[in-house]
Design a protein around this motif. Structure first.
Motif, PDB file in Angstrom:
ATOM      1  N   GLN A  72       1.630  45.933  -2.293  1.00  0.00           N
ATOM      2  CA  GLN A  72       1.465  44.490  -2.724  1.00  0.00           C
ATOM      3  C   GLN A  72       1.250  44.365  -4.325  1.00  0.00           C
ATOM      4  N   ASP A  73       0.950  45.463  -4.860  1.00  0.00           N
ATOM      5  CA  ASP A  73       0.961  45.065  -6.248  1.00  0.00           C
ATOM      6  C   ASP A  73       2.231  44.589  -7.095  1.00  0.00           C
ATOM      7  N   TRP A  74       3.251  45.053  -6.457  1.00  0.00           N
ATOM      8  CA  TRP A  74       4.663  44.624  -7.278  1.00  0.00           C
ATOM      9  C   TRP A  74       4.624  43.075  -7.028  1.00  0.00           C
ATOM     10  N   PHE A  75       4.025  42.532  -6.145  1.00  0.00           N
ATOM     11  CA  PHE A  75       4.028  40.956  -5.828  1.00  0.00           C
ATOM     12  C   PHE A  75       2.910  40.073  -6.546  1.00  0.00           C
ATOM     13  N   THR A  76       2.168  40.990  -7.207  1.00  0.00           N
ATOM     14  CA  THR A  76       0.801  40.405  -7.768  1.00  0.00           C
ATOM     15  C   THR A  76       0.649  39.916  -9.144  1.00  0.00           C
ATOM     16  N   GLU A  77       0.443  38.720  -9.446  1.00  0.00           N
ATOM     17  CA  GLU A  77      -0.144  38.184 -10.607  1.00  0.00           C
ATOM     18  C   GLU A  77      -1.353  38.456 -10.881  1.00  0.00           C
ATOM     19  N   TYR A  78      -1.771  39.581 -12.074  1.00  0.00           N
ATOM     20  CA  TYR A  78      -2.862  39.845 -12.153  1.00  0.00           C
ATOM     21  C   TYR A  78      -3.848  38.797 -13.267  1.00  0.00           C
ATOM     22  N   ASN A  79      -2.856  38.313 -14.002  1.00  0.00           N
ATOM     23  CA  ASN A  79      -3.568  37.599 -15.326  1.00  0.00           C
ATOM     24  C   ASN A  79      -4.658  38.526 -15.833  1.00  0.00           C
ATOM     25  N   ASP A  80      -4.440  39.825 -16.051  1.00  0.00           N
ATOM     26  CA  ASP A  80      -5.531  40.703 -16.599  1.00  0.00           C
ATOM     27  C   ASP A  80      -4.866  41.875 -17.202  1.00  0.00           C
ATOM     28  N   TYR A  81      -5.836  42.635 -17.512  1.00  0.00           N
ATOM     29  CA  TYR A  81      -5.176  44.011 -18.455  1.00  0.00           C
ATOM     30  C   TYR A  81      -4.877  45.041 -17.361  1.00  0.00           C
ATOM     31  N   ILE A  82      -3.748  44.729 -16.343  1.00  0.00           N
ATOM     32  CA  ILE A  82      -3.407  45.570 -15.227  1.00  0.00           C
ATOM     33  C   ILE A  82      -1.820  45.380 -15.629  1.00  0.00           C
ATOM     34  N   LEU A  83      -1.092  46.337 -15.329  1.00  0.00           N
ATOM     35  CA  LEU A  83       0.150  46.311 -15.333  1.00  0.00           C
ATOM     36  C   LEU A  83       0.946  47.365 -14.357  1.00  0.00           C
ATOM     37  N   ASN A  84       1.962  46.822 -13.751  1.00  0.00           N
ATOM     38  CA  ASN A  84       2.921  47.701 -12.837  1.00  0.00           C
ATOM     39  C   ASN A  84       3.949  48.386 -13.890  1.00  0.00           C
ATOM     40  N   VAL A  85       4.181  49.475 -13.217  1.00  0.00           N
ATOM     41  CA  VAL A  85       5.428  50.237 -14.086  1.00  0.00           C
ATOM     42  C   VAL A  85       6.239  50.937 -13.076  1.00  0.00           C
ATOM     43  N   ARG A  86       7.486  50.885 -13.178  1.00  0.00           N
ATOM     44  CA  ARG A  86       8.188  51.387 -12.116  1.00  0.00           C
ATOM     45  C   ARG A  86       9.175  51.866 -12.856  1.00  0.00           C
ATOM     46  N   VAL A  87      10.052  53.198 -12.655  1.00  0.00           N
ATOM     47  CA  VAL A  87      11.199  53.655 -13.252  1.00  0.00           C
ATOM     48  C   VAL A  87      12.469  53.333 -12.278  1.00  0.00           C
ATOM     49  N   VAL A  88      13.529  52.545 -12.820  1.00  0.00           N
ATOM     50  CA  VAL A  88      14.649  52.203 -12.057  1.00  0.00           C
ATOM     51  C   VAL A  88      15.881  53.134 -12.428  1.00  0.00           C
ATOM     52  N   ASP A  89      16.714  52.890 -11.818  1.00  0.00           N
ATOM     53  CA  ASP A  89      18.043  53.502 -11.810  1.00  0.00           C
ATOM     54  C   ASP A  89      19.027  52.331 -12.287  1.00  0.00           C
ATOM     55  N   GLY A  90      19.158  51.947 -13.591  1.00  0.00           N
ATOM     56  CA  GLY A  90      20.058  50.946 -13.941  1.00  0.00           C
ATOM     57  C   GLY A  90      19.771  49.597 -13.767  1.00  0.00           C
ATOM     58  N   VAL A  91      20.557  48.749 -14.415  1.00  0.00           N
ATOM     59  CA  VAL A  91      20.515  47.133 -14.463  1.00  0.00           C
ATOM     60  C   VAL A  91      20.382  46.667 -12.751  1.00  0.00           C
ATOM     61  N   LYS A  92      21.163  47.174 -11.889  1.00  0.00           N
ATOM     62  CA  LYS A  92      21.295  46.497 -10.535  1.00  0.00           C
ATOM     63  C   LYS A  92      19.919  46.786  -9.912  1.00  0.00           C
ATOM     64  N   GLN A  93      19.218  47.825 -10.031  1.00  0.00           N
ATOM     65  CA  GLN A  93      18.057  48.414  -9.395  1.00  0.00           C
ATOM     66  C   GLN A  93      17.074  47.261  -9.921  1.00  0.00           C
ATOM     67  N   ALA A  94      16.958  47.180 -11.241  1.00  0.00           N
ATOM     68  CA  ALA A  94      16.008  46.177 -12.073  1.00  0.00           C
ATOM     69  C   ALA A  94      16.153  44.602 -11.297  1.00  0.00           C
ATOM     70  N   VAL A  95      17.603  44.316 -11.360  1.00  0.00           N
ATOM     71  CA  VAL A  95      17.733  42.920 -11.093  1.00  0.00           C
ATOM     72  C   VAL A  95      17.323  42.845  -9.537  1.00  0.00           C
ATOM     73  N   ASP A  96      17.627  43.857  -8.634  1.00  0.00           N
ATOM     74  CA  ASP A  96      17.036  43.712  -7.317  1.00  0.00           C
ATOM     75  C   ASP A  96      15.417  43.837  -7.119  1.00  0.00           C
ATOM     76  N   HIS A  97      14.840  44.526  -7.934  1.00  0.00           N
ATOM     77  CA  HIS A  97      13.585  44.364  -7.900  1.00  0.00           C
ATOM     78  C   HIS A  97      13.072  43.207  -8.220  1.00  0.00           C
ATOM     79  N   ILE A  98      13.314  42.542  -9.255  1.00  0.00           N
ATOM     80  CA  ILE A  98      12.710  41.202  -9.702  1.00  0.00           C
ATOM     81  C   ILE A  98      13.213  40.226  -8.880  1.00  0.00           C
ATOM     82  N   ASN A  99      14.538  40.179  -8.327  1.00  0.00           N
ATOM     83  CA  ASN A  99      14.687  39.176  -7.337  1.00  0.00           C
ATOM     84  C   ASN A  99      14.109  39.082  -6.122  1.00  0.00           C
ATOM     85  N   TYR A 100      13.354  40.468  -5.644  1.00  0.00           N
ATOM     86  CA  TYR A 100      12.613  40.580  -4.395  1.00  0.00           C
ATOM     87  C   TYR A 100      11.437  40.385  -4.682  1.00  0.00           C
ATOM     88  N   TYR A 101      10.617  41.040  -5.740  1.00  0.00           N
ATOM     89  CA  TYR A 101       9.185  40.931  -5.816  1.00  0.00           C
ATOM     90  C   TYR A 101       8.751  39.783  -6.908  1.00  0.00           C
TER      91      TYR A 101
END
Lengths: 426, 426
Positions: free
Chosen positions: A316-345
């Motif tokens: 659920q965190d990946w969908f969340t707008e914290y508006n706070d001093y909290i940050l999700n961090v994910r390691v991805v494998d290349g541009v495609k996975q980054a794009v897919d993450h962003i378009n999904y979450y």
């Protein structure tokens, strides 16, 4: 009169006023807006009195201090509203612009001309300065506004609107009385009634928390332009300038964490994660940012010494707008996975890639399906002022009508004008 | 799977396909469309077989002859569909155009770029050629389509879509299988389910009778672009060239009365009514047009000899799209009354003033709140082809998103791209 009759009358009056507004020249509109600005300052005491009533009731009802502060109007804030109106005077009129022009083989000349939308409903929460801001932008773009603020700001909102109308009428005899209206009752049912009147209302723009916006979108029969939330991403590509990446990520996260264009999730390409993650985590740690990590990031960061606040990210965190001093961090494998993450979450608001690699940048800019996408810049720039629109009435993550920051131009529609000399269709 | 699950899967697949479509180049899209056109002609027999099943069932169910004719596909109509696709190939790609560009003082370069909308649902009635038309326009503009035709055309629509997809896959390996989908079940409940899936569906365009369109607008949670009806007006001003007025009014009424841009109401300024009404009534009488008159027009026309079909207009008549040889006639007192009549009774579709007086024309063009307004030309020009759009997917009387005829450009949204070299917000 029943509530439905009252609301219908309000909407009908707004539609009639919108017809009159569409006839006003730029100088007539500007004259009214200038007079409104002066009147707000001149009537500061009356406005503060009304606001005091709201503040008193709100304090009694136990409104939290932060909300009370947002509700409060003092001389400085009233001057701020007046200044906002004067800035709108200085902006170009968005109506009557020729957006396209063509002459058909039969000689018929077609022009696509920007027009006001008509009647715009603005639904918002406690800050009463939104009343003046929204009303002035709608007025300049030739739209009648129906304003529905929070019930805790009712007195303030009414007096602000009244002050603006009276000022307009004083300097311009044909000023349409119902160009700016505040819904005068706090009933919750007023909203679905108003947003069911498709024959009078052309657009609704809700501004506020996700709950408010979802409730409005759910009940509305008129078009709604909105953004639910800002789950913005910065992706640090394998070919990023890591110093630039750090600067952008820090700005996107901590320069003002409570706003919708702040970063909520940092994506790092696995090729640079070893190097970049410790570096950025240290900087974020200095700002007391809690990091919610995917397993890879967690494995790397938990090895570090220091006072990092680390947590495993939940789905659920990946969908969340914290508006706070909290940050999700994910390691991805290349541009495609980054794009897919962003378009999904993501929330289709603002997302940025940091890279020196043009092909990667182009892929990201093309494939991330968000209102605003950046290459080597902070997500924090998504804002009408930063975009040079002069003022902003909201940000849209929708795709029909305006997308991204909305200024005066985004408060217009268009019509086609065909000018002939007797052409008929054969 | 439940109906909801099936529809959700369909919509999800469309969203995924839309991501792939957004990546295609113009030449890839055109190659697919050309192959689709060829395949429709090559598969004419298979398409006719499927259509025969539909025709048989429709005849059994007692569908009227006119509807049966609209449902029927023969070689000529199939070639017509193929030709339509080839015309779409020849049109410019509406995606990737720079609509605006600015460099901010901090060096951040902002570009407003046209993009596909995403997933577009088209709901329509019996003509199966709409399947090919709509799918090809959506495909060229990079949108995934979900098509919901009439249940009587189900076999025809399925085979047309299948033929297009197979052809696309044959010439282009990465062709997204779900770029074009026909809702495979006839259940009425499928529509509200589909139009509730705001996370997957971006736009719905219903095409058909007012009842269908109202039902769609009523249940939809996704944006709908539509026109309910075409109640179009011609206003013959006091300063009109009456010969031109006659030519335009006759064309607007009788050249093709069954279409949405045909005139339903003729407004005549009282200063020229004496002269113009007998003249136009005679011409309309020759074409057997029934005239539904206001009292003034009635008083004048009933004095005439001849075989006029006269009736007193009822209040409801002024709101009515006849699509037939019937015309409302009203004598008005000047431009303002004409404008007020149109804005009150009209459908915001297409309205025309005939006049030599520029001030009157400007007032009319500015104040009539319709998608398309004409000066000295027939209302019949409101059409994508006549506007030079090359093809038309519909006509909108809405003000958010497209207004007026909709071609390829009107099937796009936009995004903002910000290109920097490390800019952060201060």
């Amino acid at each position: 009169m029943t509530l439905t009759e009252q609301i219908t009358q309000l909407a009908k009056q707004a539609k009639a006023a919108s017809r009159e507004l569409a006839k006003l020249s730029t100088s007539e509109k500007d004259k009214c807006l200038s007079a409104m600005a002066d009147a707000l300052e001149k009537n500061a005491d009356v406005i503060k009195d009304a606001n005091a009533l709201d503040m008193e009731a709100a304090a009694k009802s136990g409104l939290p201090a932060a909300m009370l502060d947002r509700l409060k109007l003092d001389d400085k804030r009233i001057s701020g509203m007046a200044r906002g109106l004067r800035e709108v005077v200085a902006l170009p009129d968005p109506v009557g612009k020729t957006l396209d022009e063509r002459v058909r083989p039969n000689g018929l000349k077609l022009q696509k001309i920007s027009t006001p939308i008509g009647v715009v409903v603005i639904i918002y929460e406690s800050r009463p300065n939104v009343t003046a801001d929204a009303a002035s932008l709608c007025f300049k773009s030739g739209n009648a506004t129906i304003l529905r603020g929070g019930k805790e700001a009712m007195h303030s909102n009414q007096v602000i609107a009244r002050t603006m109308i009276e000022a307009g009428k004083k300097v311009f005899a044909q000023f349409p009385e119902h160009a700016i209206q505040v819904v005068p009752m706090a009933d919750r049912e007023a909203i679905p009634i108003l947003l069911g009147l498709t024959q009078y209302v052309d657009l609704c723009m809700p501004r506020g928390g996700e709950g408010l916006i979802r409730a409005v979108a759910e009940c509305s029969k008129v078009p709604v332009i909105k953004h639910y939330k800002g789950v913005c991403h910065v992706f640090v590509d394998a070919d990023a300038d890591l110093e630039m990446a750090e600067k952008i990520a820090m700005n996107a996260k901590v320069q003002r964490p409570a706003v919708c264009n702040a970063m909520e999730t940092l994506l790092v390409d696995k090729k640079v994660a070893d190097k970049f993650l410790p570096q950025i985590a240290q900087k974020l740690g200095e700002k007391k940012v809690e990091l919610r990590c995917d397993p890879t990031a967690m494995a790397q960061l938990s090895k570090l010494n220091g006072q990092l606040r680390l947590k495993a990210a939940a789905e659920q965190d990946w969908f969340t707008e914290y508006n706070d001093y909290i940050l999700n961090v994910r390691v991805v494998d290349g541009v495609k996975q980054a794009v897919d993450h962003i378009n999904y979450y993501g929330s289709a608001h603002s997302d940025s890639i940091v890279t020196r690699n043009e092909a990667h940048a182009k892929q990201f800019l093309n494939e991330v399906d968000s209102a605003t996408v950046y290459w080597n810049a902070s997500t924090r720039f998504t804002d009408g002022g930063e975009f040079g629109m002069g003022a902003e009435i909201g940000i849209s993550t929708d795709k029909i009508g305006a997308r991204g920051p909305m200024g005066l131009e985004e408060l217009t529609s268009y019509k086609w004008i065909g000018i002939g000399d007797g052409q008929v269709r054969t």
